[in-house]
Design a protein around this motif. Structure first.
Motif, PDB file in Angstrom:
ATOM      1  N   GLN A  18       0.829  -1.209   0.000  1.00  0.00           N
ATOM      2  CA  GLN A  18       0.000   0.000   0.000  1.00  0.00           C
ATOM      3  C   GLN A  18       0.861   1.255   0.000  1.00  0.00           C
ATOM      4  OE1 GLN A  18      -2.096  -1.074   3.619  1.00  0.00           O
ATOM      5  NE2 GLN A  18      -4.065  -1.148   2.531  1.00  0.00           N
ATOM      6  N   LEU A  19       1.901   1.255   0.818  1.00  0.00           N
ATOM      7  CA  LEU A  19       2.771   2.425   0.904  1.00  0.00           C
ATOM      8  C   LEU A  19       3.468   2.676  -0.426  1.00  0.00           C
ATOM      9  CD1 LEU A  19       3.957   4.699   2.588  1.00  0.00           C
ATOM     10  CD2 LEU A  19       5.692   3.084   3.418  1.00  0.00           C
ATOM     11  N   ILE A  20       3.981   1.642  -1.042  1.00  0.00           N
ATOM     12  CA  ILE A  20       4.644   1.782  -2.341  1.00  0.00           C
ATOM     13  C   ILE A  20       3.663   2.342  -3.371  1.00  0.00           C
ATOM     14  CG2 ILE A  20       5.614   0.463  -4.283  1.00  0.00           C
ATOM     15  CD1 ILE A  20       6.914  -1.373  -2.115  1.00  0.00           C
TER      16      ILE A  20
ATOM     17  N   ASP B 107       1.570   6.463  -6.845  1.00  0.00           N
ATOM     18  CA  ASP B 107       0.375   7.120  -7.376  1.00  0.00           C
ATOM     19  C   ASP B 107       0.390   8.622  -7.142  1.00  0.00           C
ATOM     20  OD1 ASP B 107      -0.487   4.625  -8.190  1.00  0.00           O
ATOM     21  OD2 ASP B 107      -2.108   4.469  -6.710  1.00  0.00           O
ATOM     22  N   ALA B 108       1.060   9.055  -6.088  1.00  0.00           N
ATOM     23  CA  ALA B 108       1.185  10.489  -5.805  1.00  0.00           C
ATOM     24  C   ALA B 108       2.295  11.132  -6.634  1.00  0.00           C
ATOM     25  CB  ALA B 108       1.441  10.708  -4.319  1.00  0.00           C
ATOM     26  N   GLY B 109       3.044  10.320  -7.372  1.00  0.00           N
ATOM     27  CA  GLY B 109       4.120  10.854  -8.207  1.00  0.00           C
ATOM     28  C   GLY B 109       5.348  11.260  -7.417  1.00  0.00           C
ATOM     29  N   LEU B 110       5.547  10.612  -6.285  1.00  0.00           N
ATOM     30  CA  LEU B 110       6.668  10.951  -5.415  1.00  0.00           C
ATOM     31  C   LEU B 110       7.740   9.875  -5.457  1.00  0.00           C
ATOM     32  CD1 LEU B 110       4.621  11.980  -2.248  1.00  0.00           C
ATOM     33  CD2 LEU B 110       5.627  13.516  -3.952  1.00  0.00           C
ATOM     34  N   THR B 111       8.916  10.234  -5.004  1.00  0.00           N
ATOM     35  CA  THR B 111       9.943   9.245  -4.725  1.00  0.00           C
ATOM     36  C   THR B 111       9.773   8.827  -3.268  1.00  0.00           C
ATOM     37  OG1 THR B 111      11.564  10.845  -3.917  1.00  0.00           O
ATOM     38  CG2 THR B 111      11.551  10.388  -6.311  1.00  0.00           C
ATOM     39  N   VAL B 112      10.370   7.723  -2.896  1.00  0.00           N
ATOM     40  CA  VAL B 112      10.301   7.276  -1.509  1.00  0.00           C
ATOM     41  C   VAL B 112      10.891   8.357  -0.607  1.00  0.00           C
ATOM     42  CG1 VAL B 112      11.090   5.534   0.143  1.00  0.00           C
ATOM     43  CG2 VAL B 112      10.300   4.834  -2.130  1.00  0.00           C
ATOM     44  N   ARG B 113      11.985   8.950  -1.019  1.00  0.00           N
ATOM     45  CA  ARG B 113      12.631   9.989  -0.210  1.00  0.00           C
ATOM     46  C   ARG B 113      11.702  11.192   0.004  1.00  0.00           C
ATOM     47  NH1 ARG B 113      17.298   9.890   2.055  1.00  0.00           N
ATOM     48  NH2 ARG B 113      18.462   8.257   1.042  1.00  0.00           N
ATOM     49  N   GLN B 114      10.908  11.539  -0.999  1.00  0.00           N
ATOM     50  CA  GLN B 114       9.973  12.666  -0.877  1.00  0.00           C
ATOM     51  C   GLN B 114       8.823  12.346   0.076  1.00  0.00           C
ATOM     52  OE1 GLN B 114       9.232  12.937  -5.117  1.00  0.00           O
ATOM     53  NE2 GLN B 114      10.173  14.969  -5.196  1.00  0.00           N
TER      54      GLN B 114
ATOM     55  N   GLY C 274      -7.370  10.534  -7.927  1.00  0.00           N
ATOM     56  CA  GLY C 274      -5.924  10.487  -7.749  1.00  0.00           C
ATOM     57  C   GLY C 274      -5.509  10.343  -6.297  1.00  0.00           C
ATOM     58  N   THR C 275      -4.205  10.346  -6.103  1.00  0.00           N
ATOM     59  CA  THR C 275      -3.588  10.248  -4.779  1.00  0.00           C
ATOM     60  C   THR C 275      -2.640  11.418  -4.617  1.00  0.00           C
ATOM     61  OG1 THR C 275      -3.724   7.839  -4.803  1.00  0.00           O
ATOM     62  CG2 THR C 275      -2.114   8.809  -3.294  1.00  0.00           C
ATOM     63  N   ARG C 276      -2.695  12.053  -3.456  1.00  0.00           N
ATOM     64  CA  ARG C 276      -1.805  13.177  -3.182  1.00  0.00           C
ATOM     65  C   ARG C 276      -1.303  13.115  -1.747  1.00  0.00           C
ATOM     66  NH1 ARG C 276      -2.684  13.440  -7.756  1.00  0.00           N
ATOM     67  NH2 ARG C 276      -3.188  15.172  -9.115  1.00  0.00           N
TER      68      ARG C 276
END
Length: 141
Positions: free
Chosen positions: A42-44, A49-56, A101-103
């Protein structure tokens, strides 16, 4: 509309986002992620889906981020995810998931991008008084 928020009630941004969703007459599924963290999958998915990197998606402020050495650029996404799942306070918040979407809703008005604009009736302001919607429910910011 089916909306889920990964929420921390101690976080002003998270409270503002939840209030904004409810202002649209939507009662979301509220997941207090510190008590019920997302699964790794789910976290991945949320991060992607939010268009982020893990670091972000890692929260630094008010967390053991520095103490755990998570600022080390050589750490892999898997290592960062392991840390986030072991200590969910490291997951930035609030994540909002809708059919649109996801944000990561930081700031809280980011959630407006994935909520139906016509659902808002009347003004809305954050806890600190900053207005987000005008008298007609239109976005100010």
């Amino acid at each position: 509309m089916d909306v889920t928020i990964y929420h921390n009630p101690d976080c002003g941004t998270s409270r503002n986002t939840l209030a904004l969703i409810r202002h649209a007459d939507i009662e979301p599924t509220v997941i207090e992620y510190l008590k019920t963290p997302p699964s790794r999958e789910q976290l991945i998915k949320m991060i992607a889906d939010a268009g982020l990197t893990v670091r972000q998606a890692i929260r630094e402020k008010g967390t053991p981020y520095k103490e755990l050495g998570l600022d080390n650029p050589s750490l892999t996404d898997d290592q960062l995810l392991d840390a986030m799942l072991k200590d969910p306070i490291l997951i930035n918040r609030p994540f909002v998931i809708t059919p649109m979407g996801t944000r990561l809703s930081r700031p809280s008005e980011v959630a407006l991008d994935i909520l139906p604009a016509d659902a808002f009736k009347g003004p809305f302001a954050k806890e600190d008084g900053e207005p987000l919607l005008d008298a007609e429910g239109r976005r100010i910011v």
